[in-house]
Enzyme design. Structure first.
Site, PDB file in Angstrom:
ATOM      1  N   TYR A 188      65.312 -34.473  51.108  1.00  8.73           N
ATOM      2  CA  TYR A 188      65.737 -35.402  50.057  1.00  8.73           C
ATOM      3  C   TYR A 188      67.101 -35.985  50.408  1.00  8.73           C
ATOM      4  O   TYR A 188      67.828 -35.459  51.256  1.00  8.73           O
ATOM      5  CB  TYR A 188      65.793 -34.697  48.703  1.00  8.73           C
ATOM      6  N   CYS A 189      67.433 -37.079  49.713  1.00 14.88           N
ATOM      7  CA  CYS A 189      68.760 -37.687  49.842  1.00 14.88           C
ATOM      8  C   CYS A 189      69.104 -38.312  48.490  1.00 14.88           C
ATOM      9  O   CYS A 189      68.488 -37.995  47.480  1.00 14.88           O
ATOM     10  CB  CYS A 189      68.783 -38.714  50.974  1.00 14.88           C
ATOM     11  N   THR A 190      70.066 -39.204  48.449  1.00 20.95           N
ATOM     12  CA  THR A 190      70.539 -39.751  47.171  1.00 20.95           C
ATOM     13  C   THR A 190      69.487 -40.593  46.460  1.00 20.95           C
ATOM     14  O   THR A 190      69.148 -40.355  45.303  1.00 20.95           O
ATOM     15  CB  THR A 190      71.787 -40.628  47.379  1.00 20.95           C
TER      16      THR A 190
END
Ligand SMILES: [Zn+2]
Ligand SMILES: [Zn+2]
Length: 320
Positions: A188-190
């Protein structure tokens, strides 16, 4: 730019879209975005490249929705989805377009042709499925693809934080991670864009069972505040970070020395002003960074140990 009245707030939309854009068109696309954003009183930053757009903008919701339609049309998409959050003040000074080689920099242009591959859609988890997986499955590895100064503010409870300074270091991290290739891996990321490339990179390295969080932390928190994500989410504008309810967290400023989020409390060795600086400057062992400002750092380097007056206060620096 006209600003919303005092009792109102700014809606903030983060969005990206991959699309093949001819290099020759980028300048005119940039100009059209610029003038339309101005017409709609929208501020923000938009990264434009031959692979598409990556942006955060702020203004009134209905104006931003107009803008998203315009962007979709310009890049030949039916629709551009955004992740929404709020800000009490304009989180950008103006609207700017920057033309870049990659709209999110992994340094692997050879992956780009695969970004539109529909088979990758199967490896996206909705916030609901992501949450269910984290709460019900045990044999998974969760990797945060963001940088150290982002994971320091908050991350998913069970996630590994690779301690990278730039996304471009992610491929090497994976190579050296020792995670078995057949393991189920969740990344995941932002807002989701880094994972679009990270998943292709991991697949190229032989990982077959990688899943990405669609819409990133921002989409997750819209549905599941105070569940599997802990802390605040770093964002790339003046807010620095948003909390579990996607409101500006207000707990972090930016380090006066390097511009990363500051979390460590100090008293300036030169002028005794209390200040927050980032963990890296704090732990560097360099006394000149135990200061409240570039000014005090400079004087501390010239005359170590000498006290002096506090410099005049300065405005907030730009995050990224
Ligand atoms: Zn720093
Ligand atoms: Zn100082």
């Amino acid at each position: 730019m006209s600003t919303p009245s005092a009792e109102s707030h700014f809606d903030v939309a983060a969005f990206y879209a991959f699309s093949k854009l001819p290099e020759a068109d980028l300048k005119s696309i940039s100009q059209r975005l610029q003038s339309y954003a101005q017409e709609l009183s929208i501020c923000g930053l938009l990264i434009l490249g031959q692979e598409g757009v990556n942006s955060t903008v702020a203004g009134r919701r209905e104006k931003i929705e107009e803008f998203l339609k315009f962007v979709a049309e310009l890049i030949g998409h039916e629709k551009v989805e955004a992740k929404w959050s709020q800000a009490p003040r304009a989180p950008f000074r103006k609207f700017a377009v920057k033309i870049r080689n990659e709209i999110v920099t992994l340094g692997k242009p050879e992956l780009v042709p695969n970004l539109q591959d529909p088979k990758n859609r199967a490896h996206r988890l909705s916030p609901e499925d992501w949450n269910k997986t984290l709460e019900e499955e045990e044999d998974v590895v969760v990797i945060d693809t963001r940088n150290w100064y982002e994971t320091e503010l908050g991350k998913f409870k069970t996630a590994i934080a690779p301690d990278i300074s730039e996304f471009i270091e992610f491929p090497r991290y994976v190579e050296n991670s020792g995670i078995p290739k057949d393991k189920k891996v969740l990344i995941y990321c932002t807002g989701g864009i880094r994972c679009e490339k990270a998943i292709l990179e991991m697949e190229q390295q032989g990982y077959e069972n990688v899943y990405q969080l669609e819409g990133g932390i921002l989409a997750y928190l819209e549905k599941f505040p105070n569940r599997q994500f802990e802390g605040d989410c770093f964002v790339f504008d003046h807010r620095v970070a948003v909390d579990q309810n996607l409101q500006p967290s207000g707990r972090f400023g930016l380090c006066p020395h390097c511009g990363q989020p500051s979390t460590k409390h100090i008293e300036c060795v030169r002028c005794d002003t209390e200040m927050l600086i980032c963990a890296h400057c704090h732990d560097s062992g360099d006394q000149s960074l135990r200061t409240c400002s570039k000014n005090c750092a400079h004087h501390t380097r010239l005359t170590p140990g000498k006290k002096g007056r506090a410099p005049a206060p300065q405005g907030l620096r730009h995050g990224q």
